[in-house]
Write an enzyme that holds these catalytic residues in place. Structure first.
Site, PDB file in Angstrom:
ATOM      1  CD  GLU A   1       0.347   9.566   5.348  1.00  0.00           C
ATOM      2  OE1 GLU A   1       0.732   9.701   4.259  1.00  0.00           O
ATOM      3  OE2 GLU A   1       1.535   8.945   6.441  1.00  0.00           O
TER       4      GLU A   1
ATOM      5  CD  GLU B   1       1.429   5.930  11.096  1.00  0.00           C
ATOM      6  OE1 GLU B   1       2.262   7.060  11.339  1.00  0.00           O
ATOM      7  OE2 GLU B   1       0.505   5.159  10.606  1.00  0.00           O
TER       8      GLU B   1
HETATM    9  C1  XIL Z   1       7.022   4.745   7.737  1.00  0.00           C
HETATM   10  C2  XIL Z   1       8.167   3.745   8.341  1.00  0.00           C
HETATM   11  O1  XIL Z   1       7.843   4.072   9.773  1.00  0.00           O
HETATM   12  C3  XIL Z   1       9.812   3.947   7.647  1.00  0.00           C
HETATM   13  O2  XIL Z   1      10.331   3.335   8.024  1.00  0.00           O
HETATM   14  C4  XIL Z   1       9.167   3.947   6.019  1.00  0.00           C
HETATM   15  O3  XIL Z   1      10.349   4.052   5.417  1.00  0.00           O
HETATM   16  C5  XIL Z   1       8.953   4.975   5.841  1.00  0.00           C
HETATM   17  O4  XIL Z   1       7.196   5.001   6.145  1.00  0.00           O
HETATM   18  N1  XIL Z   1       2.883   7.869   8.167  1.00  0.00           N
HETATM   19  C6  XIL Z   1       2.456   6.730   8.014  1.00  0.00           C
HETATM   20  C7  XIL Z   1       4.028   5.018   7.751  1.00  0.00           C
HETATM   21  O5  XIL Z   1       1.446   6.261   7.377  1.00  0.00           O
HETATM   22  O6  XIL Z   1       3.613   4.188   7.347  1.00  0.00           O
HETATM   23  C8  XIL Z   1       5.110   5.737   7.645  1.00  0.00           C
HETATM   24  O7  XIL Z   1       5.874   4.845   8.099  1.00  0.00           O
HETATM   25  C9  XIL Z   1       5.309   7.197   8.822  1.00  0.00           C
HETATM   26  C10 XIL Z   1       4.118   8.426   8.384  1.00  0.00           C
END
Ligand code: XIL
Length: 408
Positions: free
Chosen positions: A202, A313
């Site tokens: 990110e 994701e």
């Molecule tokens: C999220 C997790 O799913 C949650 O449990 C945590 O509270 C916050 O992070 N982008 C990413 C992930 O790269 O690491 C994030 O995961 C979601 C957004």
């Protein structure tokens, strides 16, 4: 009117329950790493957990796509608690069905939180590898590969790393040393077991589509300057010589400006000989947007740079674009079968695009961000306490129409 009130009161109770759980979790100092406890996905409603659904183990997601790409899932650390730990935390003795699904449906895993810097990098020269080890053991037992998420990110990073003994901001030299040590420590332990690594996560700003800086919460940029990205990749290449090295971000398929911003960054990196080989599309998308054509265009654009693409994701929120950031508290929304059919169709169409792009040799992996709706982070993001239903298994761990469509 009556219905309106009853919903509101129910919502109010739900809201209070979340607040109490959150405060309890903070002060009791229990399960600090299992953030699922901080959310409100109904995790305490254990009466639902008793049933196992054997029939679903007949069909397997990863087998349906084995000629195209690896099929992965993010695993919540919550699923991997030992019986002892569950006893200690007053949880039921039996495993959730999600654990069996995690083991049987996927051939690739990634930790939802346990491989983030705040979970691992405890203090200067001090690392806690218990979370990553636990997932790696699980992966090995189940013949699965494992990804690492993530080395450098502005979120879920320990605060100490940016500070000196006096609590002042550290110098560039110190921070570089700390980052380098971290990357090498992780590589030393896992280089033979991790197939791909999210090196930087990110880093593109949503405001101007160039590198995110301190105003956008990235102290990495403010302290280390723009070259931190290149350096992280060079170190990662030494630390993980056999793994694929990924730059990962969200909304690349949704927002054209951001997609192009990432493209420019990557073009520069390639010219400078930086060893990035893969772009990770997070793909936190929704039932309505982006269109499949935009997803396809995005994959092809990065493919044209000679890079691989993976989906890191993915989930499909049932809320539309307009509803996404809308703070209306609607915790008890019920979802219709029609909506799940629509979601199934959308999953299917997108996976057909993934197959085409895999055949072209660009797309390598597809990873879903979780297993079931009840444990999804979308239950607390972007609207806290609003339930969502973005995954392939429902709130009881049962397969949804989208699962049936993908395994046909
Ligand atoms: C999220 C997790 O799913 C949650 O449990 C945590 O509270 C916050 O992070 N982008 C990413 C992930 O790269 O690491 C994030 O995961 C979601 C957004």
């Amino acid at each position: 009117m009556l219905i309106f009130y009853s919903i509101t009161i129910k919502n109010l109770f739900h809201y209070l329950k979340i607040k109490i759980q959150r405060i309890y979790a903070l002060f009791s100092n229990r399960l600090p790493k299992f953030r699922v406890f901080y959310n409100k996905s109904g995790i305490f409603d254990f009466q639902y957990y008793r049933k196992q659904y054997d029939n679903i183990y007949m069909k397997k997601l990863f087998e349906s796509y084995k000629n195209y790409f690896r099929f992965g899932a993010a695993i919540s650390g919550f699923l991997l608690l030992t019986e002892e730990e569950r006893k200690k935390f007053n949880l039921p003795a039996f495993d959730l069905p999600e654990k069996a699904l995690a083991a049987s449906q996927f051939n690739l895993v990634v930790a939802e939180n346990e491989c983030k810097m705040e979970s691992v990098y405890v203090a200067e020269n001090s690392f806690d590898f218990s979370g990553p080890d636990r997932l790696l053991n699980f992966a090995k037992q189940n013949n699965q590969q494992m990804r690492w998420h993530t080395l450098v990110w502005h979120n879920q990073t320990p605060e100490w790393i940016f500070k000196d003994e006096k609590g002042q901001r550290v110098s560039k030299e110190v921070l570089e040393e700390r980052l380098k040590n971290y990357i090498f420590a992780v590589g030393e332990r896992y280089k033979n077991d991790i197939c791909s690594v999210d090196v930087v996560n990110e880093c593109i700003s949503d405001k101007n589509f160039v590198l995110r800086n301190g105003e956008d919460r990235s102290l990495w940029f403010d302290i280390l300057g723009e070259e931190y990205i290149d350096k992280a990749f060079f170190w990662a290449k030494q630390a993980f010589p056999k793994s694929s090295l990924v730059i990962n971000d969200y909304n690349l398929e949704m927002v054209e400006g951001k997609r192009l911003g990432m493209y420019e960054l990557l073009k520069g990196m390639k010219t400078r000989g930086v060893p990035v080989d893969t772009v990770g599309l997070q793909m936190h998308i929704n039932i309505e947007n982006p269109p499949v054509s935009e997803i396809e265009k995005t994959i092809e654009l990065y493919g044209s740079l000679g890079l691989n693409v993976i989906v890191t994701e993915m989930e499909i929120s049932v809320y539309t674009d307009k509803e996404q950031g809308n703070n209306k508290f609607d915790a008890l929304r019920e979802f219709t079968p029609e909506l799940f059919e629509q979601q199934a169709k959308r999953y299917f169409e997108i996976f057909e695009c993934f197959k085409r792009q895999a055949k072209k040799g660009i797309l390598k992996d597809v990873v879903l961000w979780g297993i079931s709706d009840r444990l999804s982070w979308k239950n607390y993001f972007p609207v806290e306490g609003r339930n969502d239903a973005p995954l392939l298994f429902d709130r009881e761990g049962k397969p949804k129409p989208a699962f049936e469509r993908l395994t046909k």
